[in-house]
Design an enzyme around this catalytic site. Sequence first.
Site, PDB file in Angstrom:
ATOM      1  N   ASN A   1       0.672  -0.570  -0.502  1.00  0.00           N
ATOM      2  CA  ASN A   1       0.240   0.162  -0.234  1.00  0.00           C
ATOM      3  C   ASN A   1       1.204   1.741   0.359  1.00  0.00           C
ATOM      4  O   ASN A   1       2.123   1.638   0.312  1.00  0.00           O
ATOM      5  CB  ASN A   1      -0.936  -0.054   1.321  1.00  0.00           C
ATOM      6  CG  ASN A   1      -0.280   0.315   2.213  1.00  0.00           C
ATOM      7  OD1 ASN A   1       0.868   0.843   2.656  1.00  0.00           O
ATOM      8  ND2 ASN A   1      -0.723  -1.044   3.897  1.00  0.00           N
TER       9      ASN A   1
ATOM     10  N   GLY B   1      -2.279  -9.644   3.977  1.00  0.00           N
ATOM     11  CA  GLY B   1      -2.575 -10.424   2.404  1.00  0.00           C
ATOM     12  C   GLY B   1      -1.054 -10.490   2.084  1.00  0.00           C
ATOM     13  O   GLY B   1      -0.084 -10.790   2.504  1.00  0.00           O
TER      14      GLY B   1
ATOM     15  N   ASP C   1       1.296  -8.730   1.195  1.00  0.00           N
ATOM     16  CA  ASP C   1       1.956  -7.583   2.301  1.00  0.00           C
ATOM     17  C   ASP C   1       2.541  -7.978   3.315  1.00  0.00           C
ATOM     18  O   ASP C   1       3.861  -8.065   3.681  1.00  0.00           O
ATOM     19  CB  ASP C   1       1.227  -6.821   2.427  1.00  0.00           C
ATOM     20  CG  ASP C   1       2.696  -5.093   2.149  1.00  0.00           C
ATOM     21  OD1 ASP C   1       1.677  -4.206   2.689  1.00  0.00           O
ATOM     22  OD2 ASP C   1       3.351  -5.525   2.454  1.00  0.00           O
TER      23      ASP C   1
ATOM     24  N   SER D   1      -4.032  -6.068  -6.805  1.00  0.00           N
ATOM     25  CA  SER D   1      -5.509  -5.684  -6.473  1.00  0.00           C
ATOM     26  C   SER D   1      -6.537  -6.546  -6.054  1.00  0.00           C
ATOM     27  O   SER D   1      -7.693  -6.804  -6.305  1.00  0.00           O
ATOM     28  CB  SER D   1      -5.159  -4.782  -7.556  1.00  0.00           C
ATOM     29  OG  SER D   1      -4.666  -3.606  -7.186  1.00  0.00           O
TER      30      SER D   1
ATOM     31  N   GLY E   1      -6.992  -8.706  -3.949  1.00  0.00           N
ATOM     32  CA  GLY E   1      -7.192  -9.235  -2.890  1.00  0.00           C
ATOM     33  C   GLY E   1      -8.624  -7.988  -2.159  1.00  0.00           C
ATOM     34  O   GLY E   1      -9.317  -7.791  -2.130  1.00  0.00           O
TER      35      GLY E   1
ATOM     36  N   TYR F   1      -7.843  -5.381  -2.241  1.00  0.00           N
ATOM     37  CA  TYR F   1      -8.373  -4.335  -3.049  1.00  0.00           C
ATOM     38  C   TYR F   1      -9.520  -4.359  -4.825  1.00  0.00           C
ATOM     39  O   TYR F   1      -9.821  -3.656  -5.414  1.00  0.00           O
ATOM     40  CB  TYR F   1      -6.927  -3.104  -3.957  1.00  0.00           C
ATOM     41  CG  TYR F   1      -6.263  -2.429  -3.122  1.00  0.00           C
ATOM     42  CD1 TYR F   1      -6.257  -2.530  -1.956  1.00  0.00           C
ATOM     43  CD2 TYR F   1      -4.605  -2.329  -4.247  1.00  0.00           C
ATOM     44  CE1 TYR F   1      -5.728  -1.934  -0.967  1.00  0.00           C
ATOM     45  CE2 TYR F   1      -4.143  -0.918  -3.047  1.00  0.00           C
ATOM     46  CZ  TYR F   1      -4.514  -0.874  -1.510  1.00  0.00           C
ATOM     47  OH  TYR F   1      -2.963  -0.253  -0.632  1.00  0.00           O
TER      48      TYR F   1
HETATM   49  N1  APR Z   1       1.522 -15.229  -1.703  1.00  0.00           N
HETATM   50  C1  APR Z   1       1.079 -15.541  -3.311  1.00  0.00           C
HETATM   51  N2  APR Z   1       0.003 -14.564  -3.269  1.00  0.00           N
HETATM   52  C2  APR Z   1      -0.551 -14.299  -2.001  1.00  0.00           C
HETATM   53  C3  APR Z   1       0.135 -14.224  -0.891  1.00  0.00           C
HETATM   54  C4  APR Z   1       1.501 -15.024  -1.237  1.00  0.00           C
HETATM   55  N3  APR Z   1       2.031 -15.551   0.365  1.00  0.00           N
HETATM   56  N4  APR Z   1      -0.925 -13.907   0.655  1.00  0.00           N
HETATM   57  C5  APR Z   1      -2.305 -13.131  -0.858  1.00  0.00           C
HETATM   58  N5  APR Z   1      -1.632 -13.341  -1.747  1.00  0.00           N
HETATM   59  C6  APR Z   1      -2.661 -12.800  -3.353  1.00  0.00           C
HETATM   60  C7  APR Z   1      -4.396 -13.232  -2.337  1.00  0.00           C
HETATM   61  O1  APR Z   1      -4.908 -14.302  -2.799  1.00  0.00           O
HETATM   62  C8  APR Z   1      -4.722 -12.108  -3.632  1.00  0.00           C
HETATM   63  O2  APR Z   1      -5.315 -12.634  -5.077  1.00  0.00           O
HETATM   64  O3  APR Z   1      -2.300 -12.080  -3.539  1.00  0.00           O
HETATM   65  C9  APR Z   1      -3.030 -11.209  -4.528  1.00  0.00           C
HETATM   66  C10 APR Z   1      -3.618 -10.212  -3.798  1.00  0.00           C
HETATM   67  O4  APR Z   1      -3.901  -9.691  -2.528  1.00  0.00           O
HETATM   68  P1  APR Z   1      -4.122  -8.748  -1.653  1.00  0.00           P
HETATM   69  O5  APR Z   1      -2.556  -9.304  -0.913  1.00  0.00           O
HETATM   70  O6  APR Z   1      -4.567  -7.953  -0.600  1.00  0.00           O
HETATM   71  O7  APR Z   1      -3.489  -7.139  -1.839  1.00  0.00           O
HETATM   72  P2  APR Z   1      -4.053  -6.410  -3.223  1.00  0.00           P
HETATM   73  O8  APR Z   1      -5.936  -6.696  -3.202  1.00  0.00           O
HETATM   74  O9  APR Z   1      -3.659  -5.704  -4.055  1.00  0.00           O
HETATM   75  O10 APR Z   1      -4.421  -5.549  -1.908  1.00  0.00           O
HETATM   76  C11 APR Z   1      -3.346  -4.428  -1.452  1.00  0.00           C
HETATM   77  O11 APR Z   1      -3.873  -4.695   1.218  1.00  0.00           O
HETATM   78  O12 APR Z   1      -2.712  -6.702   2.760  1.00  0.00           O
HETATM   79  C12 APR Z   1      -2.909  -5.152   2.150  1.00  0.00           C
HETATM   80  O13 APR Z   1      -1.388  -3.699   2.511  1.00  0.00           O
HETATM   81  C13 APR Z   1      -1.529  -4.532   1.325  1.00  0.00           C
HETATM   82  O14 APR Z   1      -3.019  -2.417   1.967  1.00  0.00           O
HETATM   83  C14 APR Z   1      -2.596  -3.215   0.530  1.00  0.00           C
HETATM   84  C15 APR Z   1      -3.532  -4.315   0.731  1.00  0.00           C
END
Ligand code: APR
Length: 171
Positions: A24, A32, A34, A121, A123, A125
């Site tokens: 973020n 997630g 991150d 994005s 997850g 987002y």
């Molecule tokens: N390895 C690979 N992919 C992963 C993992 C992992 N260990 N954990 C989660 N994912 C996938 C999720 O299933 C999703 O398909 O990563 C993709 C992105 O999801 P998020 O991590 O939620 O990221 P995003 O949707 O871009 O949202 C970003 O979420 O975690 C917070 O700090 C981050 O504020 C930011 C927001």
Amino acid sequence: MKKLEVLKGDITKIEVDAIVNAANSSLMGGGGVDGAIHRAGGPAILEECRKIVAKQGGCKTGEAVITTAGNLPAKFVIHTVGPVWNGGQKKEAEKLANCYQNSLELAVKNNCKTIAFPCISTGVYGYPIAQAAEVAVAAVKAFLKENESVEKVKFVCFDDANFEAITFEAG
Ligand code: APR
């Protein structure tokens, strides 16, 4: 040789030169992928994120910054900030494409030959999976056409829905 690979798994376990983090704008970690990257990579990653924030402020949507990968098998983590889905009328597709483009450019600048992406994005987002996959694969394919130096780009999908969508787009 096929430069695009799609696999199901946990990106923190992938041994490539750089893994990309769906961060973020604060770069201070989150949930997630991150959260998984910071947990597995350890405090060195956050320390470098802090230095970047001190220098340039946070990271804008579509932009990317690079840090150490700490304890991860990768060498670098490229942090990029995906767009929050807002119905599709706020240039979300363009911003998402920029995430992949800018992450790949930064990877090449740091002599990375192998890069792994999560499905940015899709997850927290809320970006619709099929539309995100279309944008992601198109952006990566366009970049690979122009850049010989990248040997392999891996899409590491954490769930079946993303895996199927990316596999479908990757052809
Ligand atoms: N390895 C690979 N992919 C992963 C993992 C992992 N260990 N954990 C989660 N994912 C996938 C999720 O299933 C999703 O398909 O990563 C993709 C992105 O999801 P998020 O991590 O939620 O990221 P995003 O949707 O871009 O949202 C970003 O979420 O975690 C917070 O700090 C981050 O504020 C930011 C927001």
